[in-house]
Design an enzyme around this catalytic site. Structure first.
Site, PDB file in Angstrom:
ATOM      1  CB  CYS A  23      11.691   5.077 -10.267  1.00 25.64           C
ATOM      2  SG  CYS A  23      10.193   4.496  -9.445  1.00 25.64           S
ATOM      3  CB  ALA A  66      -0.916  -0.029   1.228  1.00 22.55           C
ATOM      4  CG  ASN A  81      11.757   4.567 -14.854  1.00 22.92           C
ATOM      5  OD1 ASN A  81      10.990   5.388 -15.357  1.00 22.92           O
ATOM      6  ND2 ASN A  81      11.488   3.953 -13.726  1.00 22.92           N
TER       7      ASN A  81
END
Ligand code: NAD
Ligand code: UDX
Length: 450
Positions: free
Chosen positions: A274, A10, A222
């Site tokens: 990321c 979550a 990315n």
């Protein structure tokens, strides 16, 4: 097979993604589970004090929480009840053993696979939402289907949202990518996953590939974005040396339709959870397959990024007469970009540490990331954290603007000048302030790439 969905994890990905899936699929029950009780409590908080800040997210959660979106720590019940399981747990860079500093740490992810297997009481489609090294799905399938009573089909559905624009990116994605095994069960599972998104995403934007292509595409996408940022920052240093203006150069480069204008903003380097992690992962993959020149090529993207932060501090050092000890510097912005409270890999953190090593007295301010900044810099002495920018600037020799928050250009810079020590310096590392207006007030102004 029922249509209900469980997402394990979550966090920044699981929360917003599932909120939007629930909003756009009112006929599906969506349960987001996590081992972190505090996080789940925050997602369930009566006053919607959610654990992450994203523009527009509270509104979506208000609409769907309790309707068809639920947050829970009961992983067992959720896995039993749903036939579609998304996995959005964290996959940070591994800091120990083989591949330390480059490979993905898959321990959370592997624990999840074992949990799914333990609690499943029927066939399941397992969808990787986390960013994972190529061929991870094969390992997941091996764990899940080894001696299993039920059939598990593993798909890769990497997420392309950016923080700060997560809700918009989810509602209007450029593309959704779903990779699946090229057999009958795989094709059927991909069709199920496509249906989830087709309730709001035009079908031509839902791209399907084999699993390995999907996993690799996420890392490659990315890496390409990070490489653009490093490329323009490499030009920024040259601009400073030659008198060219990086924003002008970027505007003209970007006017070429083959290149396009996005991701050409010079600044303090990329941050976020990321880019660095995924490029390092790509480097590790290249090395693992003996592709050393490719590995070196992608390593350069990260080296350039670190160099950019060192360059910012070196320039500040030179401009402040080669001594920073005991000077007060106010960092305006600590989040890795505007509109998020996230500080993972934030350039402001790297700059703060380099400045602290010079015995600078630091004041840090940020509209959303002050709590995280306090935690990140807890080991440094003498850092003060201020909600109020004017207080942060009080008695400072320099303001270093690190995050492009929309509120900063709108501050009363005359008032800031009034409370600073003179000569007052502003180092706008995002090139987002009106430099001419600041100079008129009396500031010395530095920018990146000019
Ligand atoms: P995060 O750390 O915010 O959230 C991950 C959550 O997973 C945590 O709350 C953690 O408690 C939970 N978790 C870990 N192990 C668990 C287990 N065994 N059972 C239940 N819950 C468990 O991370 P994030 O930023 O959401 O990233 C998750 C994944 O998504 C990563 O692979 C990341 O690369 C990828 N991703 C992130 C972004 C982004 O913008 N943050 C964008 C695209 C992809
Ligand atoms: C990125 C990818 O954009 C997204 O597709 C992926 O799913 C997750 O990683 P994110 O890290 O949230 O998203 O933000 P992004 O907008 O990509 O910015 C990353 C960093 O690059 C930030 O620190 C940002 O300030 C910096 N950046 C971005 C620049 O310095 N210049 C630019 O032109 C663009």
């Amino acid at each position: 097979m029922n249509k209900d969905i469980v997402c394990i994890g979550a966090g920044y990905i699981g929360g917003p993604t599932m909120a939007v899936i629930a909003k756009m699929n009112p006929d599906r029950r969506v349960v987001v589970v996590d081992i972190d009780e505090r996080r789940i409590a925050a997602w369930n908080s009566p006053d919607f004090a959610l654990p992450i800040y994203e523009p527009g997210l509270v509104e979506v959660v208000r609409e769907v929480r309790g309707r068809n979106l639920f947050f829970s720590t009961d992983i067992k019940a959720a896995v039993k009840e749903c036939d579609i399981v998304f996995v959005g747990v964290n996959t940070p860079t591994k800091m120990f053993g083989r591949g330390a500093g480059r490979a993905s740490d898959l321990q959370y992810w592997e624990a999840t696979a074992r949990e799914i297997k333990e609690w499943a009481d029927g066939d399941k489609i397992v969808i990787e939402k986390s960013t994972l090294p190529v061929r991870t799905a094969a390992a997941m399938e091996a764990i899940l289907n080894h001696d299993a009573r039920y059939r598990f089909t593993v798909l890769s559905n990497p997420e392309f949202l950016a923080e700060g624009t997560a809700v918009r990116d989810l509602l209007e994605p450029d593309r959704v990518l779903i990779g699946g095994p090229q057999d009958e069960a795989g094709r059927a599972a991909v069709a199920e996953a496509v249906e989830i998104y087709a309730s709001w995403v035009p079908r031509e934007r839902i791209l399907t590939t084999n699993v390995w292509s999907a996993e690799l595409t996420k890392l490659a996408a990315n890496a390409f974005l990070a490489q653009r940022v490093s490329s323009i920052n490499a030009i920024a240093g040259l601009c400073e040396a030659t008198g060219a203006d990086v924003d002008e150069v970027a505007r003209v480069i970007g006017a070429d339709r083959r290149i396009g204008p996005k991701f050409l903003k010079a600044g303090p380097g990329f941050g976020g959870s990321c880019f660095k992690k995924d490029v390092l992962n790509l480097v590790y993959l290249c090395e693992s397959f003996g592709l050393h020149t490719a590995a070196e090529y992608w390593s350069g993207v990260i080296r350039m990024n670190e160099h950019q932060q060192e360059r910012i501090v070196s320039r500040l050092f030179r401009e402040m007469f080669n001594t920073l000890a005991n000077r007060k510097i106010a960092l305006f912005g600590f989040a890795f970009k505007a509109d998020t409270g996230d500080t993972r890999e934030t350039p402001a953190g790297a700059v703060a540490r380099l400045l602290a090593a010079e015995h600078v007295r630091l004041a840090v301010t940020d509209p959303k990331a002050l709590g995280n900044a306090r935690r990140d810099l807890a080991d440094l002495d003498g850092v003060v954290f201020e909600e109020d920018e004017y207080k942060a600037a009080e008695g400072a020799d320099a303001v270093v603007l690190m995050t492009d928050w929309g509120r900063y250009p709108a501050l009363d810079w005359r008032r800031i000048y009034g409370v600073m020590r003179k000569p007052a310096l502003v180092y706008d590392t995002r090139n987002c302030l009106d430099a001419a207006a600041l100079r008129e007030i009396g500031f010395r102004v530095l920018n990146v790439g000019k």
